[in-house]
Design an enzyme around this catalytic site. Structure first.
Site, PDB file in Angstrom:
ATOM      1  CG  HIS A  18      -1.969  -1.335   1.359  1.00 35.68           C
ATOM      2  ND1 HIS A  18      -2.337  -1.494   1.656  1.00 35.68           N
ATOM      3  CD2 HIS A  18      -2.492  -1.825  -0.119  1.00 35.68           C
ATOM      4  CE1 HIS A  18      -3.342  -2.612   1.491  1.00 35.68           C
ATOM      5  NE2 HIS A  18      -3.147  -2.957   0.567  1.00 35.68           N
ATOM      6  CG  HIS A  41      -7.121 -10.197  -7.531  1.00 35.20           C
ATOM      7  ND1 HIS A  41      -5.655 -10.075  -9.010  1.00 35.20           N
ATOM      8  CD2 HIS A  41      -6.976 -12.251  -7.471  1.00 35.20           C
ATOM      9  CE1 HIS A  41      -6.031 -11.215  -9.826  1.00 35.20           C
ATOM     10  NE2 HIS A  41      -6.419 -12.464  -8.817  1.00 35.20           N
ATOM     11  CB  SER A 102      -5.703  -2.375  -3.148  1.00 33.71           C
ATOM     12  OG  SER A 102      -6.341  -2.866  -3.278  1.00 33.71           O
ATOM     13  CD  GLU A 120     -12.500  -9.857  -3.797  1.00 35.39           C
ATOM     14  OE1 GLU A 120     -11.600  -9.525  -3.653  1.00 35.39           O
ATOM     15  OE2 GLU A 120     -12.894 -10.894  -4.052  1.00 35.39           O
ATOM     16  CG  ASP A 145     -11.144 -13.808 -13.271  1.00 36.84           C
ATOM     17  OD1 ASP A 145     -10.196 -14.084 -12.791  1.00 36.84           O
ATOM     18  OD2 ASP A 145     -11.092 -14.328 -14.756  1.00 36.84           O
ATOM     19  N   GLY A 146     -11.074 -11.002 -12.369  1.00 35.52           N
ATOM     20  CA  GLY A 146      -9.927  -9.969 -12.728  1.00 35.52           C
ATOM     21  C   GLY A 146      -9.225  -9.567 -13.001  1.00 35.52           C
ATOM     22  CG  ASP A 166      -2.680  -7.849  -3.760  1.00 31.95           C
ATOM     23  OD1 ASP A 166      -2.283  -8.403  -3.535  1.00 31.95           O
ATOM     24  OD2 ASP A 166      -3.597  -7.388  -3.242  1.00 31.95           O
TER      25      ASP A 166
HETATM   26  C1  LIG Z   1      -4.732 -10.358  -1.514  1.00 34.93           C
HETATM   27  S1  LIG Z   1      -6.001  -9.466  -1.272  1.00 34.93           S
HETATM   28  C2  LIG Z   1      -6.426  -8.448  -2.069  1.00 34.93           C
HETATM   29  C3  LIG Z   1      -6.390  -7.577  -1.157  1.00 34.93           C
HETATM   30  C4  LIG Z   1      -6.745  -5.726  -1.693  1.00 34.93           C
HETATM   31  N1  LIG Z   1      -6.140  -5.539  -2.878  1.00 34.93           N
HETATM   32  C5  LIG Z   1      -5.782  -4.958  -0.521  1.00 34.93           C
HETATM   33  O1  LIG Z   1      -4.684  -4.568  -0.892  1.00 34.93           O
HETATM   34  O2  LIG Z   1      -6.119  -4.817  -0.317  1.00 34.93           O
HETATM   35  C6  LIG Z   1      -6.971 -11.152  -3.298  1.00 34.93           C
HETATM   36  C7  LIG Z   1      -8.232 -11.236  -3.118  1.00 34.93           C
HETATM   37  O3  LIG Z   1      -8.254 -11.366  -4.043  1.00 34.93           O
HETATM   38  C8  LIG Z   1      -9.758 -12.057  -3.896  1.00 34.93           C
HETATM   39  N2  LIG Z   1      -9.359 -13.146  -5.660  1.00 34.93           N
HETATM   40  C9  LIG Z   1      -8.775 -14.769  -6.271  1.00 34.93           C
HETATM   41  N3  LIG Z   1      -9.438 -14.401  -6.966  1.00 34.93           N
HETATM   42  C10 LIG Z   1      -9.471 -13.904  -8.405  1.00 34.93           C
HETATM   43  C11 LIG Z   1      -9.882 -13.784  -9.558  1.00 34.93           C
HETATM   44  N4  LIG Z   1      -9.129 -14.710 -10.129  1.00 34.93           N
HETATM   45  N5  LIG Z   1     -10.468 -12.496  -9.100  1.00 34.93           N
HETATM   46  C12 LIG Z   1     -10.700 -11.479  -8.563  1.00 34.93           C
HETATM   47  N6  LIG Z   1     -10.406 -11.151  -7.361  1.00 34.93           N
HETATM   48  C13 LIG Z   1      -9.993 -12.718  -7.145  1.00 34.93           C
HETATM   49  C14 LIG Z   1      -9.299 -12.823  -3.461  1.00 34.93           C
HETATM   50  O4  LIG Z   1     -10.825 -12.875  -3.361  1.00 34.93           O
HETATM   51  C15 LIG Z   1      -9.409 -11.730  -2.734  1.00 34.93           C
HETATM   52  O5  LIG Z   1     -10.163 -10.701  -1.473  1.00 34.93           O
END
Ligand SMILES: C[S@@+](CC[C@H](N)C(=O)[O-])C[C@H]1O[C@@H](n2cnc3c(N)ncnc32)[C@H](O)[C@@H]1O
Length: 283
Positions: A18, A41, A102, A120, A145-146, A166
């Protein structure tokens, strides 16, 4: 998908990620023209540090709490820490009760004309993110899906901006391959965007294949930063973490060289601590 970021919010890896994210967004703001922030993500956006998950791991105590108590920090950390402080003013407690993810940090830094696209995949986390930020006209929240969103939504109409990738890294090597595939498509559609990719480090050598991939693909201007707080032989899940930045802003390496030793100093959990800032590829 079992990963829940609430267990890890505000830990040393979040602080590293961050603080760099804030630096990248501030660099975009040095020009007046609007930009777009993509978070592939995004997570829930805001985490309760008094909640069951955070109280179980207490990871934030060796992360953001240490920095909030520290003095003589580099300028690059002030904006990030002031955002955390501002969110916690009303709690009336000394230690923070809320930790911003984030998307929330970005939303606090965007200007009126800037935009954010947040993805997300996990429905409960996406619902929390929507409740937090979907009322903001600058922000689009997508429960999807991101990686596929990058191919569908890039380039942004602003033609300037940042993508944060992320992922949870539940399957470490496979996640690196998924990132590479998504990046190739994204860069083909938007070669001038800045891309920041966070990764965990358990063993020092594990990210090397991913790091070499950028040179093999001839992707220019790739900067890499790493923070290691435990040696390879520690029994911990996470010994350190890194961020690869494609199209890093001008002189961003110098900012990181100031930032990382300070993070190491304040979040060290023993005598061990290493930082690294290195260009993986040049112009
Ligand atoms: C490390 S956390 C993200 C933290 C966030 N970026 C932050 O810094 O506050 C990863 C997130 O990705 C989500 N996730 C997992 N696979 C994903 C995908 N293919 N596409 C989008 N989100 C996904 C998970 O549910 C989780 O909430």
């Amino acid at each position: 998908m079992n990963y829940r970021h609430a267990f890890h919010a505000g830990n040393f890896a979040d602080v590293f990620k961050h603080a760099i994210l804030v630096g990248l967004l501030e660099a975009l703001k040095t020009k007046q023209t609007p930009f777009c922030y993509f978070d592939t993500h995004a997570g829930a956006g805001r985490y309760d540090l008094r909640g069951e998950e955070a109280r179980k791991t207490r990871e934030h105590e060796a992360g953001v709490v240490r920095l909030l108590h520290a003095t003589r920090l580099p300028g690059a950390l002030h904006i990030y820490l002031n955002l955390v402080r501002a969110l916690n003013n009303s709690s009336g407690h000394h230690d923070p009760a809320i930790y911003p993810g984030s998307p929330l940090l970005a939303s606090l830094l965007l200007r009126e004309s800037d935009r954010a696209v947040l993805c997300e995949k996990q429905p409960e986390e996406a619902a929390k993110l929507k409740a937090l930020l979907a009322h903001d006209a600058r922000i689009g929240v997508h429960a999807r899906d991101g990686y596929s969103a990058l191919a569908a939504l890039l380039p942004p109409k602003e033609r300037r901006g940042l993508v944060l990738i992320d992922p949870p890294f539940e399957a470490q090597e496979e996640e690196f391959r998924a990132i590479e595939a998504a990046l190739l498509q994204a860069l083909a559609r938007w070669p001038t965007g800045t891309y920041a990719i966070w990764y965990p480090i358990k063993l020092r050598h594990q990210p090397q294949r991913f790091q070499r991939w950028f040179a093999l693909q001839k992707i220019p201007k790739v900067l890499c930063a790493e923070l290691l707080l435990h040696p390879d032989n520690s029994t911990l899940r996470l010994n350190g973490c890194g961020m690869v930045i494609v199209n890093a802003p001008w002189k961003f390496d110098r900012q990181l060289e100031e930032l990382l030793p300070s993070l190491r100093e304040h979040m060290a959990q023993g005598r061990f601590g290493e930082t690294r800032v290195e260009w993986l590829t040049a112009d």
